[in-house]
Enzyme design. Structure first.
Site, mmCIF file in Angstrom:
data_model
loop_
_atom_site.group_PDB
_atom_site.id
_atom_site.type_symbol
_atom_site.label_atom_id
_atom_site.label_comp_id
_atom_site.label_asym_id
_atom_site.label_seq_id
_atom_site.Cartn_x
_atom_site.Cartn_y
_atom_site.Cartn_z
ATOM 1 C CB THR A 270 -1.151 0.144 1.123
ATOM 2 O OG1 THR A 270 0.006 -0.093 2.263
ATOM 3 C CG2 THR A 270 -2.235 -1.579 1.378
ATOM 4 C CG LEU B 11 -5.777 5.136 -2.583
ATOM 5 C CD1 LEU B 11 -6.904 6.596 -1.049
ATOM 6 C CD2 LEU B 11 -6.735 6.366 -3.517
ATOM 7 C CG HIS B 12 -2.790 2.245 3.654
ATOM 8 N ND1 HIS B 12 -1.607 2.234 4.163
ATOM 9 C CD2 HIS B 12 -2.451 3.807 3.871
ATOM 10 C CE1 HIS B 12 -1.594 2.806 3.928
ATOM 11 N NE2 HIS B 12 -1.332 3.495 4.673
ATOM 12 C CG ASP B 13 -8.307 1.071 3.594
ATOM 13 O OD1 ASP B 13 -7.760 0.579 4.146
ATOM 14 O OD2 ASP B 13 -9.368 1.627 4.683
#
EC number: 3.2.-.-
Length: 311
Positions: free
Chosen positions: A192, A239-241
Site C-alpha cells: 500500500t 491509498l491503503h484500502d
C-alpha cells in the site's frame, strides 16, 4: 457472474474510496456492508458508511454496525489521520437511510447463509467483526471463499515501529483470521505504501468532473496533508484500502507471495506485528497470499477508469 462480497470497513478516507471503487465495478456484487471501529469511533464509522452509500445512491445495500471495541483491548482511533468526522474534507450528505437493527456479525452470517455461492469478505479495518463471525459461526466457514484484508506489514509499521494500525488495534482478532484455515489475502504496507496517489493524480480525478470524482479528489486533498510529514518520505498519499478491491478486479497489477503469517499479541515492542515467514523458516504451511508490489500507474488508471462510471 459477479463475485459476491461483504465489505467490513471503518471509513476513513481510503475506506470510502474503496467503497467508491467497489460500487463502480460490475464484476463485484456488494451484498452487505458492515462497519468496524478503528479510524474513528464505532458511531462515526457507521455513520460514514451510511453517508457514502447515500452519496452513491446505493440505499439498497444492507448495512449493520459492528463491535464497539476490540476483542480484548480498549479502542484506539486514528483521528489524527482522518479528522474529527473520520471523513473530513468534502461536504458529504447526511444519511438518508438507517442501518439494520442487527449486528454486523448477524448481517454477515445471514448474507453467507443465503448466498448460493461462497462469498469473499473484504476487511479494510481492524478484524474484530470478522473474528467474531468466525468464532460464533464455524458452520459458515465453508461459505467464505476468502478473506481479503488491508493490514499488516512484512517490514515497517505505521503506528508503532513494528505494527500497522489495523492489526495493532485488534491483534487477537487478526490472529484468529490468519489461523482460521480460510484463504487470506493480505494487502499490507509493503504494497500500500507503493500505491501512492500523487498531486497530479488527484487533479486527474477532479478533471473527470462528475460529483463522485470531485468528492474523491476532495477526500484525497485532506488525506494528503497528514502524509506530507517528511518522516514518511512519501511523494503522495498511500491509498491503503482500495488495494483490496483493486486486487479483486485486476490481480495482474499486483505481485504476491504465498507465506505463513502470524500476529504477535504479547511482545513488549512488537504487539500487532504481522510475522511473515518469508524464508520458510518455521516449517508452517503458507496461510496467506501476501501482496508485495503493485504497478502504481495501473492502480491509478483503474481508479480513474472506474470514476467515469459515476458520470
Amino acid at each position: 457472474m459477479a463475485l459476491p462480497i461483504i465489505i467490513d470497513c471503518d471509513p476513513g478516507h481510503d475506506d470510502a474510496i474503496a467503497l467508491v471503487l467497489a460500487l463502480a465495478s460490475p464484476e463485484l456484487e456488494v451484498k452487505a456492508i458492515t462497519s468496524s471501529a478503528g479510524n474513528q469511533t464505532p458511531e462515526k464509522t457507521l455513520r460514514n458508511v451510511l453517508r457514502m452509500l447515500t452519496l452513491l445512491k446505493r440505499l439498497d445495500i444492507p448495512v449493520a454496525g459492528g463491535a464497539v471495541k476490540p476483542l480484548m483491548r480498549e479502542l484506539i482511533i486514528a483521528d489524527n489521520v482522518h479528522g474529527e468526522s473520520g471523513l473530513d474534507g468534502p461536504a458529504l450528505p447526511e444519511p438518508s437511510f438507517a442501518p439494520q437493527s442487527g449486528t454486523a456479525v448477524e448481517l454477515m452470517a445471514k448474507t453467507l447463509r443465503e448466498s448460493a455461492q461462497p462469498v469473499t469478505i473484504v476487511s479494510t479495518g481492524p478484524q474484530t467483526n470478522v473474528a467474531l463471525l468466525l468464532n460464533s459461526h464455524p458452520e459458515l466457514h465453508t461459505k467464505i471463499a476468502r478473506i481479503v484484508i488491508m493490514g499488516g506489514a512484512m517490514a515497517l509499521g505505521n503506528w508503532t515501529p513494528a505494527a500497522e494500525f489495523n492489526i495493532y488495534v485488534d491483534p487477537e482478532a487478526a490472529e484468529i483470521v490468519f489461523q482460521s484455515g480460510i484463504p487470506v489475502v493480505m494487502a499490507g504496507l509493503d504494497v500500500t505504501h507503493k500505491a501512492q496517489i500523487h498531486a497530479a493524480d488527484i487533479e486527474r480525478f477532479r478533471a473527470i468532473g462528475n460529483p463522485i470524482s470531485t468528492i474523491v479528489a476532495e477526500l484525497l486533498d485532506f488525506f494528503m496533508e497528514y502524509h506530507k510529514d517528511e518522516k514518511w518520505g512519501f511523494v503522495g498519499a498511500p491509498l491503503h484500502d482500495p488495494c483490496t478491491i483493486a486486487w479483486l478486479l485486476k490481480p495482474e497489477i499486483f505481485t504476491t507471495v504465498e507465506r505463513w503469517v502470524g500476529v504477535e499479541t504479547q511482545g513488549k515492542y512488537t504487539q500487532g506485528m504481522t510475522v511473515v515467514d518469508y524464508y520458510f523458516l518455521t516449517g508452517n504451511k503458507p496461510n496467506a497470499t501476501v501482496m508485495v508490489d503493485v504497478d502504481r500507474q495501473g492502480f491509478v488508471d483503474l481508479l480513474a477508469e472506474r470514476l467515469q462510471y459515476y458520470a
